[in-house]
Design an enzyme around this catalytic site. Sequence first.
Site: not given
Ligand SMILES: Cc1cc2nc3c(=O)[nH]c(=O)nc-3n(C[C@H](O)[C@H](O)[C@H](O)COP(=O)(O)OP(=O)(O)OC[C@H]3O[C@@H](n4cnc5c(N)ncnc54)[C@H](O)[C@@H]3O)c2cc1C
Lengths: 291, 664, 329
Positions: B298, B13
């Site tokens: 929690r 996201l």
């Molecule tokens: C089961 C579960 C349920 C959840 N439910 C909720 C909820 O209901 N509400 C809420 O607010 N939050 C929720 N969360 C938390 C939330 O989903 C995450 O914090 C959030 O989606 C993280 O998004 P992000 O964009 O930071 O990273 P991510 O979506 O984790 O994306 C990481 C990106 O980085 C890339 N990447 C990683 N390492 C490398 C690398 N070395 N080289 C190149 N690319 C790399 C990956 O390919 C990916 O595209 C939940 C989490 C879990 C585990």
Amino acid sequence: MIQIAEKSDAASAGAKESDRIVRVRVLRQDAPGQESYWERHAVPYEPTMNVISILQRIAAMAQSQDGRHVAPVAWDCNCLEEVCGSCTMLVNGRTRMACTALVDKLLEENPEEIELKPMSKFPVVRDLVVDRQRVFRALERVKAWVPVDGSYDHGSGPRISPDEQEEAYPLSTCMSCGCCLEACPQYTKSEVVQRDDESAEDFDKRRKAAFDRGFIGAHAISQAMLFNSHPTGKMIADERLKAITSQGGIQMCGNAQNCVAVCPKHIPLTRSIARAGRAATVWAIKKLFDR
Amino acid sequence: MAQPRVLVIGGGLAGLSATMRLAELGIHVDLVSLVPVKRSHSVCAQGGINSVNALTRQEGDSEWKHFDDTVYGGDFLQHQPPVKEMTDWGPRIIDLMDRLGVPFNRTPEGYRDQRRFGGTLYKRTSFAGSTTGQQLLYALDEQVRRFEVDGKVKKWEFWDFLQPVLDESGRCRGAVCQDLVTMQFRAFPADAVILATGGCGLVYGRSTMSMVCTGSAISRAYQSGAWYGNGEFIQVHPTAIPGADKLRLMSESARGEGGRVWVPRTPHDPRDPRDIPEAERSYFLEERYPKYGNLVPRDIATREIFDICTTDGLSVEKDQLCVYLDLTHLSREMLDRKLGGILEIYEKFQGVDPRVVPMKIFPAVHYSMGGLWVDYQKSGAGGLEPGSPRNQQTNIPSLYAIGECDYQYHGANRLGANSLLSCIFSGLFCAPGVVASANGGGKTAAEESSRLFDTAMRRQEERHEALLARRAGDENPYALHQELGTLMTRTATVVRRNEQLAAAYGEVCTLEDRWQRCALSDTGNWTNQNVVFTKALGDMFPIAKLILKGALQRDECRGAHYKPSTAMPGIAATEPGEQRREAEQWCDRFEMNTRRWLKSTIAKHGSDGHTQISYEDIDTSLLPPRPRLYGLVGGDVIEEVWKERQKKADAIHAQAITSGGLSP
Amino acid sequence: MAVAAVSPKSILPLACGFDFIAARCSFSRLAAVLCSRHVAVDRIDPSTITRLFVSESESNPSFVTRNQFLIYRLFSLSGLVPVGAFLVVHLLTNASVLAGPGAFQSRVDLIHSLGPLLVPIEWVFIFLPMLFHATVGFAIIAGGLPNVGSYPYAGNVRYTLQRATGMIVFAFIIWHLIQLHWMGAALGGGQFDPHHASSSAAVALQPAIVGILYAVGIVSAVFHLSNGLWTLGITWGLWTSPAAMRRASWVSIVVGVLLGGVGLGALVGMRNVNVEDAKVIEDRMEGVKRMLEGQPAAGSPAAGVRAAPQPISNPSPAASTTGVSTTGI
Ligand SMILES: Cc1cc2nc3c(=O)[nH]c(=O)nc-3n(C[C@H](O)[C@H](O)[C@H](O)COP(=O)(O)OP(=O)(O)OC[C@H]3O[C@@H](n4cnc5c(N)ncnc54)[C@H](O)[C@@H]3O)c2cc1C
Ligand code: SF4
Ligand code: SF4
Ligand code: FES
């Protein structure tokens, strides 16, 4: 994607269970264009195992059933809860997500062994990893997006009735896994190999052109219908209809309805296809008279 | 002058929202991700996304209250201006996602429907079925695809970020990445690099996170000199489904609808749970917290479940820690109607019908509040200055961090449904500042001497070659990872003890040494997942160490960080005078603790490979810290005392202002 | 023939065998263009293919690729009208034999009253559409990869049967024309004589093997039509929801069963015709016809004593003028 070998805490549960061995047969291929070959593995049984954990154990052992040292089997996965669409493969001959393929259930089907093969409609990259670029290309073709002005604030989106939401939501859960394409008898493989003298850009162009000649697939037709029913999305409905009636479009569908039977998200694909057929009929007739 | 380019690492996201905004601002973006961005971990989020809305507003809610809940829930461990800006943006973000076509659930009249989540009194959470994260991610993915077709974005999927490239002045000028298919290296010159690589759950072996959440990218930035904030704050969710490969989330709503948690009084009772009579069951949450029952907050639920299995040895299974979460007394019809979706997940993965047989669940690592330290520029209004290049920038100039991999928004504990908001917000909000930084004058990264990039490439190639060439090793990376996970789960999750943490730090160092002897079972140079994993594993150790060291040094309880030796128990006395005295003492201690520990932990990677910890003061200018009293015995008395003290402090403050001694 | 009532299991061996055949079908080039089949784009050599089908460059797509949608829709339509409609009329006409040779003969006469127009009408409304339907159909078959072995779902079995019956019907029609109309006599089969419709047909259909082949042909054609009707409804968007599709499949089952009954009834009726009695009736009708046209009854002064149709020693002039008419029953 990255395999994690984590022996479950339950790994050694019960003497009787720890003796059990799960036999696995994997169709491997070292690189594109190379011969594929079968390799047998034996993995200690654990309760609640799925195909992913089998592959994790295989990676950790790096040894085939006959004790030969082998490179770990390559495969794709990420979420492990059937929502990311990574881990599609042929398990016992049928396309499905490996993360929800429970070993207990598979052994009920065939107690002898579990058979793993890469998808057959996409070029193999290595072992169980295939190149599914074409799935995403199809989304570009049908302009699977809402054509908003931009990310600046314009207040909330259009009002949408609960019925419309309930219709749209299932379509919107499509995770581009490709199961519907793998099972579709009308969808055939398109493998384009980069030529030695060809730049990455040229290759990309040529490959996209080749994709565009092929059947676009149930998932993309369904996405076109999803966006054509959105109040803002429908502003470019004609462009999407044009896309799905061009070469490789909806006309390629032979109504086998395998797509809907194998879709792990239970998306009503044939309904989308029929609605697209109706829209295409109306649109084509309109176009005929508007010319 | 060449056009500036920005490199975004990670397409969850956060990465996608930044990419969308940057492309809109006319910047060319290279988007690198380990997996196709549509398959990023964000798809796993089920619950929803928080924001004030028209409905809650009429019930007295406001951006400020959302801000207050977030800060209070996070135990005041976050700088307040960014949180304020985020909660101010909440409504706009939901509106935007709505316009992008996210199928949010609707009211009969066609407005967005909301549900209530933990840590608040208002129905702030918008949701799209039971896959809100997936829906939000797809909407952004679609917009980015649109820009991709227009040639403004180029995706590099199945690429691994290996290191940022820094010039002599320490400014980030791009990155080196590796193609996971061909194993080729490539330097990406960039005028700004944004890390949006998510959490690091895999440091704990199995967690609720996806397989790419190794934390490798942030570790690589950290090892290149970026600071890491609040690493020790790891959220553990009380109810997850143990699995051989992953721990899958079982939503809180199962308990909300009447689910009961219990264990057999006989350890590892071999009987079918349905055959165990009531008298031989211990409904320990109901017994210990008669008021809240199974719906204790929690962290408490997590701790109790953990304790009954480890300390009391009452786990249901001998070889696996778990307790029963029982729904079998509830009507099937009600369960299907209200919990159908999540019960299906259990059934799908356990092959058992939870309507008939009690579920087996256990807490699991879920979210990392900590992450790369990032800067911000405060505005006059108390929020952030839009367009400032400092927003979301790490201590390395031109290197940014957003989403779960920054440390900025959730303090010591994240509220449910706030993370999706922070991811989208940080991505959208940082973009103009990144553009300003990228346009910052001087030569562009593309014009930078190629020597800079060649050196970095060579370094990575050498590391890679060295790994492939390692033959004599006797260590298995997968087995090592398992050991690391078990160690971290045992020592640095729910209950933390200094002697364990200190020992674990030493053990991680040993594991790291053993990693040097890892043999690869695949030494080829084509789609070699073995070497990619081994590299990621090597990069988990620095993260594990900073978590352990941070936890070891932080001698207090705050949010997700719980040390029994420093816990501040509630009030034991029953006699009112005595109660009051105890409450005064409690508040004294709280104030002392705040002075000592209300600081972000900043970890730096020492040249000797060890973690160096320092602390940073927190901007609490908007909301003074107050005790977090969820479920504490005697909490009402403490609260009373605390309020009196606050009033006194405010009066003194006001007097000082009128007498001109202090500026407001 | 019931459409959905076929149990998938019983059909599997047939369908699997079909996988094998279809996968090896060598229509590949035409199919590749028409069906967008790109097993190995790199390996297609454009020089060997006519310009019509080549679409190597995006900027200059061939006629067929540009109009793929239109062609497939025409294909779908042609299956219903005129080809499907013809099948219905054909079977109904033939089934009229159940009402006696006279009833059948009068219908045949009605058709032949078109005289010299008959042949062009047949070509334009029957043969050409059929050939078009068959050509595109074969290209579609060659472009697909049936897989009932792996996915034995009812829909997939129908998909595979649709292709299998398509090929069977095509082969059957050719044989049917040869056997009954073009060179039946030469091959020792029966030659259809429009003046002695029932009797000549009865003779031609007498051998058991011929009867069996006709039964297979009729059942295949009826299945192909009724299942085609169902898929046509999806293709054109007449039924879109699963419930509507289910209802539509009942309709097509009913259509299939009725039409199958008609077709098989016609076959049985035809074979059960008493050749001698029929001939008497036919000759009498022939005489009446000639009288109305003001001609003397051919060859013989008295009606009812015409030579036996088999072997035809003395083909009548009328018969030879319509000899090329093949569908005129
Ligand atoms: C089961 C579960 C349920 C959840 N439910 C909720 C909820 O209901 N509400 C809420 O607010 N939050 C929720 N969360 C938390 C939330 O989903 C995450 O914090 C959030 O989606 C993280 O998004 P992000 O964009 O930071 O990273 P991510 O979506 O984790 O994306 C990481 C990106 O980085 C890339 N990447 C990683 N390492 C490398 C690398 N070395 N080289 C190149 N690319 C790399 C990956 O390919 C990916 O595209 C939940 C989490 C879990 C585990
Ligand atoms: S219904 Fe169409 S898209 Fe679906 S499997 Fe059949 S032929 Fe393929
Ligand atoms: S429609 Fe279903 S099977 Fe096809 S890609 Fe989407 S989720 Fe997968
Ligand atoms: S790993 Fe995500 S769907 Fe299986």
